[in-house]
Design an enzyme around this catalytic site. Structure first.
Site, mmCIF file in Angstrom:
data_model
loop_
_atom_site.group_PDB
_atom_site.id
_atom_site.type_symbol
_atom_site.label_atom_id
_atom_site.label_comp_id
_atom_site.label_asym_id
_atom_site.label_seq_id
_atom_site.Cartn_x
_atom_site.Cartn_y
_atom_site.Cartn_z
ATOM 1 N N HIS A 1 0.856 -1.188 0.000
ATOM 2 C CA HIS A 1 0.000 0.000 0.000
ATOM 3 C C HIS A 1 0.892 1.239 0.000
ATOM 4 C CE1 HIS A 1 -3.217 -2.661 2.042
ATOM 5 N NE2 HIS A 1 -3.542 -2.487 0.776
ATOM 6 N N TRP B 1 4.035 0.083 4.690
ATOM 7 C CA TRP B 1 4.760 -1.056 5.295
ATOM 8 C C TRP B 1 3.893 -2.306 5.327
ATOM 9 C CZ3 TRP B 1 5.311 2.826 9.752
ATOM 10 C CH2 TRP B 1 6.138 3.880 9.361
ATOM 11 N N HIS B 2 3.183 -2.543 4.219
ATOM 12 C CA HIS B 2 2.301 -3.707 4.114
ATOM 13 C C HIS B 2 2.772 -4.617 2.979
ATOM 14 C CE1 HIS B 2 -1.163 -1.076 5.918
ATOM 15 N NE2 HIS B 2 -0.288 -1.446 6.831
ATOM 16 N N GLN B 3 4.039 -4.914 2.922
ATOM 17 C CA GLN B 3 4.575 -5.681 1.802
ATOM 18 C C GLN B 3 3.994 -7.100 1.780
ATOM 19 O OE1 GLN B 3 8.843 -4.702 0.894
ATOM 20 N NE2 GLN B 3 8.765 -3.970 3.013
ATOM 21 N N SER B 4 3.641 -7.545 0.578
ATOM 22 C CA SER B 4 2.877 -8.792 0.437
ATOM 23 C C SER B 4 3.139 -9.425 -0.922
ATOM 24 C CB SER B 4 1.369 -8.497 0.548
ATOM 25 O OG SER B 4 1.061 -7.740 1.679
#
Length: 551
Positions: free
Chosen positions: A319, A468-471
Site C-alpha cells: 500500500h 509497510w504492508h509488503q505482500s
C-alpha cells in the site's frame, strides 16, 4: 473467571533465552514470530504431544517503545526494524522507499500503529478463487474472525467474536480530530459505520473510528496474544536472535533449518513440517538461498536449483500513501498510536471493492525531503493511499550468503491505473480535510495545497511513502507463478509450508495484520488436520451453521 485474553502472569522468560539442544529434533519448526508465525506456533503447541520450535531473528519485546502505543515511531530504524530500503523507482522519480518491517517477537505487530483491518469480502473471495478452495472465502473467514477476536464494541454475532485471544476495541473517547474526520466524510455522502470491520468490509466502503489492538493503554501484539499467554514449561520453545539462513532439504523434502544463533551456525531438524513465516522479504530470500526459486536467478548466484519456481520473489505489492496535512489552530492531544479514524472508498463506483485507503494520524507527518513541503509545528496528516495497487514489484538476491542484502524493487506507481487512483484519493482527501467541519480545529491546508494536474502528479511522485504492508512474493494459487497451493504447501517440496503475507495473491484492503492472523490460523488448522493434532476447534462453516450468511 480469568479473562481468556489476559496472559498468565507466570509466563517464564527462560523460554526465550534458555539454551537449546542442537541434537534435539522437533515435530514442527516455525520460522518467524510475527503476526502469522506466532499464531501457527501457539496453535500447534496446544497439542501437548507436539514439540514446536519458534525461531525469531530479532530480540525480545520487553521495551517501553513496544508496550507504549504512542512510542511506535521510535522503533523505526532501531534494532526492532529490518529497515529495508527499496531500489530506485521510476514511478517515484527515482526515489527509494523506506520499507520498515518488524524484527523481534511480535514482528510488525510490535512496532505498527495497531489498526485491526480484516480485509474486504472481495479480497477473501479472490483468495478462494485463486486457491480453488472455498475455505479461503469470506464466509469461512468470518468463522475465523469469530474465533480470533475478543471484540469490545457493538455486538454483532455474525461478524464479531468474543472471548478469543485477540483483544480488539475502539477508543472510548476519540480525539476531536478523529471524530471530525468521520463527520466530514459523512457530509460528502460517504456512509458512516460503527466499525470498519463489520458491514463496511462488505460494502463500497465508508468511514469509521478505527478498531485498535490497545488495551488499558498498552499495545497488544500478536505474540503477546498467542504465545506469551501459554503456560510456562510448555512444549513450545521460543528462541530469539536466530537468523534462518536456509532450509535443510533431503531429496525433495524439507527436514529442518540452518540458522545463525548469536553468530554461530547451527542446524535443527523437523520431524513433521517446517513453516516459513518470515514475511514478504525474508521468506523469498530464504527460499531462493535454499535452492527454491527462479532457475536463472539461482544459477546466476551459484545456487544449486532444487525446485524451479519462477514466482518466488515476484508479485511484490504494498500500500502506497501520500501525506495530506493540515495545520492545527493549537496543539491537540494524540491518543494511542495516533490513528483513530479510517476510510475506505472507491475511485470508480463500478469497482468490486474499495481501491482507496485513508488512515488519519493525529500529528503532522513530515513529507519526504524531495517534496519540499514545510511541516506545520502542530497539525494532522491523512495518509491517502492505494488499497488495491496494480503495480507489481520484485524481490531479488544480491548474493548467495545470509549477509548479502536482498534487493527490493517495489516498482511503485508503474501502472497507469495507480496514478489515476492516486489522484482520486488525494482529491477526496482534500475535499474531506477542507470541509467546514474542520474549521474550529485547523487554520489551513499545508500539503499538497491547490495544484493543477501536473503539480498534483509531481506531489504524488515526490511524497509517496509505504504503509509497510509488503505482500505477495510467494503467492498462493494454481498458475505457473504460484509458489504455494491452497494448503500453503510449497510446490515440489514436501513438509514445507509458508504462512505470512507473502502468500497473498493480492494485497488485502486495509492494514494487513488481521489477515496475517487469519493466515496463521488457517495454516495451523491445515497442519493439525494432516498430522492428527488436537488444537482449538476449527472455524468451520458446520460449527457456525446456526448463523445466517453475511451475503
Amino acid at each position: 473467571m480469568k479473562d481468556r485474553s489476559d496472559p498468565p502472569n507466570h509466563v517464564a522468560r527462560d523460554r526465550r533465552t534458555s539454551p537449546i539442544d542442537e541434537c534435539r529434533s522437533y515435530d514442527f519448526i516455525v520460522c518467524g514470530a510475527g503476526s502469522s508465525g506466532s499464531v501457527v506456533a501457539a496453535r500447534l503447541a496446544e497439542d501437548s504431544n507436539a514439540s514446536v520450535l519458534l525461531l525469531e531473528a530479532g530480540g525480545d519485546d520487553v521495551s517501553e517503545t513496544v508496550s507504549n502505543p504512542g512510542q511506535w515511531p521510535l522503533n523505526l530504524g532501531s534494532e526492532r526494524d529490518w529497515a529495508f530500503v527499496g531500489q530506485p523507482a521510476g514511478g517515484l522519480g527515482g526515489r527509494q522507499l523506506s520499507l520498515n518491517m518488524g524484527k523481534g517477537l511480535g514482528g510488525g505487530s510490535s512496532i505498527n500503529v495497531m489498526v485491526w483491518a480484516r480485509g474486504h469480502r472481495e479480497d477473501w473471495n479472490h483468495f478462494a478463487q485463486e486457491a480453488g478452495d472455498e475455505a479461503w472465502g469470506y464466509e469461512s473467514v468470518l468463522g475465523y474472525y469469530r474465533r480470533i477476536e475478543d471484540w469490545r464494541g457493538t455486538p454483532d454475532a455474525l461478524r464479531r467474536g468474543v472471548g478469543g485471544p485477540v483483544y480488539v476495541a475502539q477508543s472510548q473517547q476519540p480525539q476531536p480530530i478523529a471524530r471530525t474526520l468521520v463527520d466530514a466524510a459523512g457530509l460528502l455522502g460517504i456512509p458512516v459505520f460503527d466499525s470498519p470491520n463489520g458491514e463496511m468490509m462488505e460494502s463500497a466502503g465508508g468511514a469509521a473510528i478505527a478498531d485498535l489492538r490497545v488495551r488499558d493503554g498498552k499495545r497488544q501484539s500478536v505474540f503477546r496474544s498467542y504465545v506469551h499467554r501459554m503456560e510456562a514449561g510448555s512444549n513450545l520453545t521460543v528462541v530469539t536472535h536466530a537468523l534462518v539462513t536456509r532450509i535443510l532439504i533431503e531429496g525433495r523434502r524439507a527436514v529442518g533449518v540452518e540458522i545463525l544463533l548469536n553468530g554461530e551456525r547451527r542446524q535443527f531438524r523437523a520431524r513433521c513440517e517446517t513453516i516459513l513465516s518470515l514475511g514478504a522479504i525474508q521468506t523469498p530470500k530464504v527460499l531462493m538461498q535454499s535452492g527454491i526459486g527462479p532457475q536463472a536467478e539461482l544459477q546466476a548466484h551459484g545456487i544449486d536449483v532444487i525446485q524451479h519456481l519462477p514466482g518466488v520473489g515476484r508479485n511484490h505489492q504494498d500500500h502506497i500513501a501520500f501525506g495530506c496535512t493540515w495545520a492545527h489552530r493549537k496543539s491537540e492531544a494524540v491518543s494511542a498510536g495516533g490513528c483513530e479514524a479510517t476510510l475506505y472508498w472507491k475511485s470508480d463506483a463500478r469497482l468490486p471493492a474499495p481501491d482507496i485507503l485513508q488512515c488519519q494520524l493525529e500529528f503532522a507527518v513530515p513529507s519526504p525531503a524531495e517534496a519540499e513541503i514545510e511541516t506545520p509545528e502542530h497539525g494532522w496528516t491523512m495518509f491517502a493511499g492505494l488499497a488495491q495497487p496494480k503495480s507489481r514489484g520484485r524481490v531479488r538476491l544480491s548474493g548467495r550468503n545470509a549477509d548479502d542484502p536482498v534487493l527490493i524493487e517495489p516498482n511503485s506507481l508503474s501502472a497507469e491505473e495507480d496514478m489515476a487512483a492516486a489522484i482520486a484519493t488525494v482529491e477526496l482527501c482534500r475535499d474531506i480535510g477542507n470541509s467546514s467541519a474542520f474549521d474550529p480545529l485547523v487554520t489551513h491546508e499545508a500539503a499538497p495545497g491547490l495544484r493543477d494536474r501536473a503539480g498534483l502528479i509531481d506531489f504524488i511522485r515526490k511524497s509517496a511513502v509505504s504503509y509497510w504492508h509488503q505482500s505477495g512474493t510467494a503467492k498462493m494459487g494454481q498458475d505457473w507463478m504460484s509458489v504455494v497451493d491452497g494448503q500453503l504447501r510449497v510446490y515440489g517440496i514436501a513438509s514445507l509450508r509458508i504462512a505470512d503475507s507473502s502468500i497473498m495473491p493480492r494485497i488485502t484492503v486495509g492494514n494487513t495484520m488481521a489477515p496475517c492472523v487469519v493466515i496463521g490460523e488457517r495454516a495451523a488448522d491445515m497442519i493439525a488436520k494432516q498430522h492428527g493434532l488436537s488444537t482449538a476447534a476449527p472455524a468451520s462453516a458446520a460449527a457456525d451453521a446456526n448463523l445466517e450468511p453475511a451475503f
